[in-house]
Design an enzyme around this catalytic site. Structure first.
Site, PDB file in Angstrom:
ATOM      1  CG  HIS A  68      16.855   3.955   4.046  1.00 40.20           C
ATOM      2  ND1 HIS A  68      17.659   3.167   4.832  1.00 40.20           N
ATOM      3  CD2 HIS A  68      15.982   4.559   4.886  1.00 40.20           C
ATOM      4  CE1 HIS A  68      17.297   3.285   6.097  1.00 40.20           C
ATOM      5  NE2 HIS A  68      16.274   4.124   6.162  1.00 40.20           N
TER       6      HIS A  68
ATOM      7  CG  LEU B  32      -7.289   6.655   0.193  1.00 40.13           C
ATOM      8  CD1 LEU B  32      -5.854   6.296  -0.188  1.00 40.13           C
ATOM      9  CD2 LEU B  32      -7.988   5.440   0.776  1.00 40.13           C
TER      10      LEU B  32
ATOM     11  CD  GLU C 122      -8.415  10.285   4.810  1.00 44.12           C
ATOM     12  OE1 GLU C 122      -9.264   9.733   4.092  1.00 44.12           O
ATOM     13  OE2 GLU C 122      -7.190  10.205   4.587  1.00 44.12           O
TER      14      GLU C 122
ATOM     15  NE  ARG D  94      16.299  -1.926   7.494  1.00 44.59           N
ATOM     16  CZ  ARG D  94      16.741  -0.682   7.681  1.00 44.59           C
ATOM     17  NH1 ARG D  94      17.974  -0.364   7.376  1.00 44.59           N
ATOM     18  NH2 ARG D  94      15.921   0.249   8.179  1.00 44.59           N
TER      19      ARG D  94
ATOM     20  NE  ARG E 266      -8.046   3.594  -3.621  1.00 38.86           N
ATOM     21  CZ  ARG E 266      -8.967   3.518  -2.657  1.00 38.86           C
ATOM     22  NH1 ARG E 266      -9.461   4.623  -2.129  1.00 38.86           N
ATOM     23  NH2 ARG E 266      -9.398   2.363  -2.223  1.00 38.86           N
TER      24      ARG E 266
ATOM     25  CE  LYS F 187      -7.011   1.168   0.153  1.00 39.13           C
ATOM     26  NZ  LYS F 187      -7.441   1.721   1.438  1.00 39.13           N
TER      27      LYS F 187
ATOM     28  CE1 TYR G 299      -3.464   0.445   2.494  1.00 38.53           C
ATOM     29  CE2 TYR G 299      -5.431  -0.916   2.471  1.00 38.53           C
ATOM     30  CZ  TYR G 299      -4.752   0.197   2.916  1.00 38.53           C
ATOM     31  OH  TYR G 299      -5.378   1.068   3.769  1.00 38.53           O
TER      32      TYR G 299
HETATM   33  N1  PLP Z   1      -9.604   7.073   4.058  1.00 38.92           N
HETATM   34  C1  PLP Z   1      -8.724   6.191   4.563  1.00 38.92           C
HETATM   35  C2  PLP Z   1      -7.574   6.693   5.359  1.00 38.92           C
HETATM   36  C3  PLP Z   1      -8.889   4.815   4.346  1.00 38.92           C
HETATM   37  O1  PLP Z   1      -7.991   3.938   4.841  1.00 38.92           O
HETATM   38  C4  PLP Z   1     -10.015   4.368   3.615  1.00 38.92           C
HETATM   39  C5  PLP Z   1     -10.231   2.943   3.357  1.00 38.92           C
HETATM   40  O2  PLP Z   1      -9.422   2.100   3.625  1.00 38.92           O
HETATM   41  C6  PLP Z   1     -10.921   5.324   3.127  1.00 38.92           C
HETATM   42  C7  PLP Z   1     -10.684   6.675   3.353  1.00 38.92           C
HETATM   43  C8  PLP Z   1     -12.114   4.905   2.339  1.00 38.92           C
HETATM   44  O3  PLP Z   1     -11.736   4.519   1.045  1.00 38.92           O
HETATM   45  P1  PLP Z   1     -12.634   3.574   0.171  1.00 38.92           P
HETATM   46  O4  PLP Z   1     -13.965   4.225   0.048  1.00 38.92           O
HETATM   47  O5  PLP Z   1     -11.925   3.507  -1.129  1.00 38.92           O
HETATM   48  O6  PLP Z   1     -12.725   2.271   0.881  1.00 38.92           O
END
Ligand code: PLP
Length: 294
Positions: free
Chosen positions: A102, A204, A180, A100, A53, A147, A34
């Site tokens: 895997h 991320l 994070e 379904r 991304r 993501k 996403y």
């Molecule tokens: N880290 C995580 C785990 C996130 O889910 C997000 C945003 O959804 C971010 C960092 C921040 O990313 P961005 O600045 O691209 O929104």
């Protein structure tokens, strides 16, 4: 919900009418990716970074989405159609419906959804006053740089923070490394420098994070990309988090402990000002006008 315009596999419809089969692999396995973008005055902010991304996430999971290259144009068209000037866009692409199993189906047909929601910016008071975070073990999988739809580790940690009365969670690995936040990137200020975890599979690659690093460089604020350790947290003079919708939020408390004197610090404030100046410049620029004219 019915006034939220959505695009499902290329057909425009109200979000409330969008339907996917229960055998979609996004539903069965979280097999999809996403993106989430912010629209300011009808224009997609940092669109290149977000679509780059998304392309990378699809590539890393081996999801071949033929229509990916036309997404920037189609998303901007839906934003224009929505009439919302301040909005967010959610985009999701799954590997699609299949019996379904895997292993991937032989002939997957990816399922693409995106929709545009009006955004009333609930973060404004938090940008001023700052927020609290709760520490939580980082139990997510080993490819947090993708993501992907698999957010259960994030959801559990953010829920625990919410139950503790905090805005976000601050995730740490068993080895004592701070990674994070649950849905935002994390930064600390120590010995005059901004510290943030380096890019890699544990975080991320935040698009706002990338902008913050550029803004810090432009203001001669030193940055060290290195993992912070949990035991270093009490020594930090400032902390803040960043994300697409929140922008920059000062962190003024970690669990019961105030960050330094418990109010947003000067480096955080300088970066918030730099962010506002960046937005004003961008909105006045041809680049923003071009993105909206698509
Ligand atoms: N880290 C995580 C785990 C996130 O889910 C997000 C945003 O959804 C971010 C960092 C921040 O990313 P961005 O600045 O691209 O929104």
């Amino acid at each position: 919900m019915s006034d939220i315009p959505a695009s499902l596999d290329g057909s425009i419809m109200p979000l409330s009418e969008a339907r996917v089969p229960v055998t979609d692999r996004g539903y069965l396995f979280g097999d999809g990716v996403y993106e989430f973008l912010r629209v300011y005055r009808g224009r997609l902010h940092l669109a290149d970074g977000h679509f780059r991304r998304l392309t990378r996430s699809l590539h890393e999971l081996g999801i071949r989405h033929d229509q990916a290259a036309t997404l920037p144009r189609r998303v901007q068209e839906l934003v224009n159609h929505s009439g919302h000037l301040e909005a967010t866009v959610y985009i999701q692409v799954t590997r699609g419906a299949a019996p379904r199993a895997h292993a991937f189906p032989d002939h997957p047909r990816p399922c693409e959804l995106f929709y545009v929601s009006p955004f009333a910016d609930p973060y404004a008071p938090k940008r001023a006053a700052g927020v609290g975070v709760s520490r939580h073990p980082d139990i997510r999988w080993g490819r947090c740089d993708i993501k992907s739809l698999n957010l259960l580790g994030n959801c559990l940690a953010v829920q625990a923070a919410k139950e503790a009365g905090n805005h976000e969670t601050l995730l740490h690995k068993d080895d004592g490394t701070v990674t994070e936040c649950g849905h935002s990137s994390f930064f600390a200020v120590m010995d005059g420098a901004v510290i943030t975890h380096p890019q890699g599979p544990r975080i991320l690659p935040g698009i706002t994070r990338e902008l913050i690093l550029e803004l810090a460089a432009s203001r001669n604020i030193p940055v060290r990309q290195r993992p912070l350790r949990v035991e270093e947290l009490p020594r930090c003079r400032e902390m803040f988090l960043t994300s697409t919708s929140a922008e920059i939020l000062p962190i003024v408390r970690v669990d019961a402990n105030p960050v330094h004197d418990g109010v947003p610090g000067p480096v955080t404030r300088a970066l918030q000002e730099a962010f506002s100046a960046h937005l004003a410049d961008w909105l006045a620029s041809d680049e923003a006008a071009d993105s909206a004219a698509i």
